[in-house]
Design an enzyme around this catalytic site. Sequence first.
Site, mmCIF file in Angstrom:
data_model
loop_
_atom_site.group_PDB
_atom_site.id
_atom_site.type_symbol
_atom_site.label_atom_id
_atom_site.label_comp_id
_atom_site.label_asym_id
_atom_site.label_seq_id
_atom_site.Cartn_x
_atom_site.Cartn_y
_atom_site.Cartn_z
ATOM 1 N N CYS A 1 0.820 -1.226 0.000
ATOM 2 C CA CYS A 1 0.000 0.000 0.000
ATOM 3 C C CYS A 1 0.850 1.272 0.000
ATOM 4 O O CYS A 1 0.380 2.338 -0.391
ATOM 5 C CB CYS A 1 -0.953 0.003 1.184
ATOM 6 S SG CYS A 1 -2.136 -1.353 1.117
ATOM 7 N N HIS B 1 -3.601 7.535 2.168
ATOM 8 C CA HIS B 1 -3.957 6.192 1.696
ATOM 9 C C HIS B 1 -5.383 5.911 2.157
ATOM 10 O O HIS B 1 -5.726 6.146 3.311
ATOM 11 C CB HIS B 1 -2.977 5.179 2.278
ATOM 12 C CG HIS B 1 -3.343 3.765 1.987
ATOM 13 N ND1 HIS B 1 -3.720 3.346 0.731
ATOM 14 C CD2 HIS B 1 -3.387 2.667 2.783
ATOM 15 C CE1 HIS B 1 -3.973 2.049 0.778
ATOM 16 N NE2 HIS B 1 -3.795 1.612 2.009
ATOM 17 N N ASN C 1 -10.121 0.136 -0.425
ATOM 18 C CA ASN C 1 -8.667 0.176 -0.368
ATOM 19 C C ASN C 1 -8.110 -0.414 -1.664
ATOM 20 O O ASN C 1 -8.253 -1.605 -1.917
ATOM 21 C CB ASN C 1 -8.207 -0.634 0.850
ATOM 22 C CG ASN C 1 -6.705 -0.590 1.054
ATOM 23 O OD1 ASN C 1 -5.955 -0.168 0.174
ATOM 24 N ND2 ASN C 1 -6.261 -1.030 2.215
#
Length: 324
Positions: free
Chosen positions: A114, A251, A281
Amino acid sequence: MTRRAVVRGTGHYLPERIVDNKHFEQMLDTTDEWIRTRTGIERRHFAEDGQTTSDLGMRAAQAALDKAGLSAADIDAVIVATSTPDLTFPSVATMIQSGLGIQRGFAYDVQAVCAGFVYALANADAMLRAGLADRLLVIGTETFSRIMDWTDRSTCVLFGDGAGAVVLEAAEGKGDNTDRGILALDLNSDGRYRDLLYVDGGVASTGTAGHLRMQGNLVFRHAVEKLAATAHLALDKAGLSPEQVDWLVPHQANLRIIEATARRMGLPMEKVVLTVADHGNTSAASIPLALSVADSRGQFKPGDVLVAEAIGGGLAWGSVVLRW
Ligand code: UT7
């Protein structure tokens, strides 16, 4: 004079198939209410069968080139952040390079899960400062739907597919924090935490792609502590304070993590770019998607100070400060 990596254009692509939280109520012991209140996610996009990570990234890259008013021939290098490549090799970056018709320069992938896009920006900034490239495409693209265990309610409701891209271009700056472009970066990883978030397969272990496994509540605690800390460190390096930040581009993993990070940085939510409700996500694609969506809404003004931060498997985390 200092060479700076200035954002010349942004672009994104989301697969057409949109899946809302209700979809999971039919297959798992979960509710739309649980997913919304614990994560802020309302829907996510999933790639169609046969639609790959490089397909998504290509479309985002082309959109960024169009926005920048440039053609593929103007690009010296392609750097892709992904953990869900089409194949073990060659890199997704070389697939996108040839797909766009680029026949010179270099292309490679970065894998920091990520945090991948922040790492890829650090690579691009270093390449540009070293004079190895003048114009780069930096792309985050993922198909996390391919590594979901659809029987695990604690993970499969969280992730989505998508891609975002930026064109970075060299510009001469004065060398202080009034310059446009990337001003500072902070990168960290700590492999002791590998078991908190990992995929249980791979080329040299099982010979399969594997499925994502996560101890979500432990990752949550690390995220809340580490994201504000890395953002503060990068701002310090840039000689800026949180009050000077115009936009936090976090994020997009969980709205509660984003709110906690903004609170720790003393930033009101009006200064935070949010896409988590619509995208879920998307791992390394999350920050460039958020950048491109906000840019297309006209949210950023020239001269705005942006901070982007991310954490994920590794653990690996980091942040970047740039002036729009
Ligand atoms: O992008 C990489 C970084 N990743 C992240 O940043 C993710 C970080 N973690 C999170 O976002 C959150 O920890 C989650 C959203 C994954 C989970 O939220 P939580 O508030 O930390 O919940 P929890 O894991 O502590 O679980 C609470 C309860 C558990 O039940 P019991 O043990 O209390 O009976 C879970 O089994 O919620 C249960 N649960 C669910 N219930 C309904 C877990 N997933 C679900 C679900 N639907 N989908």
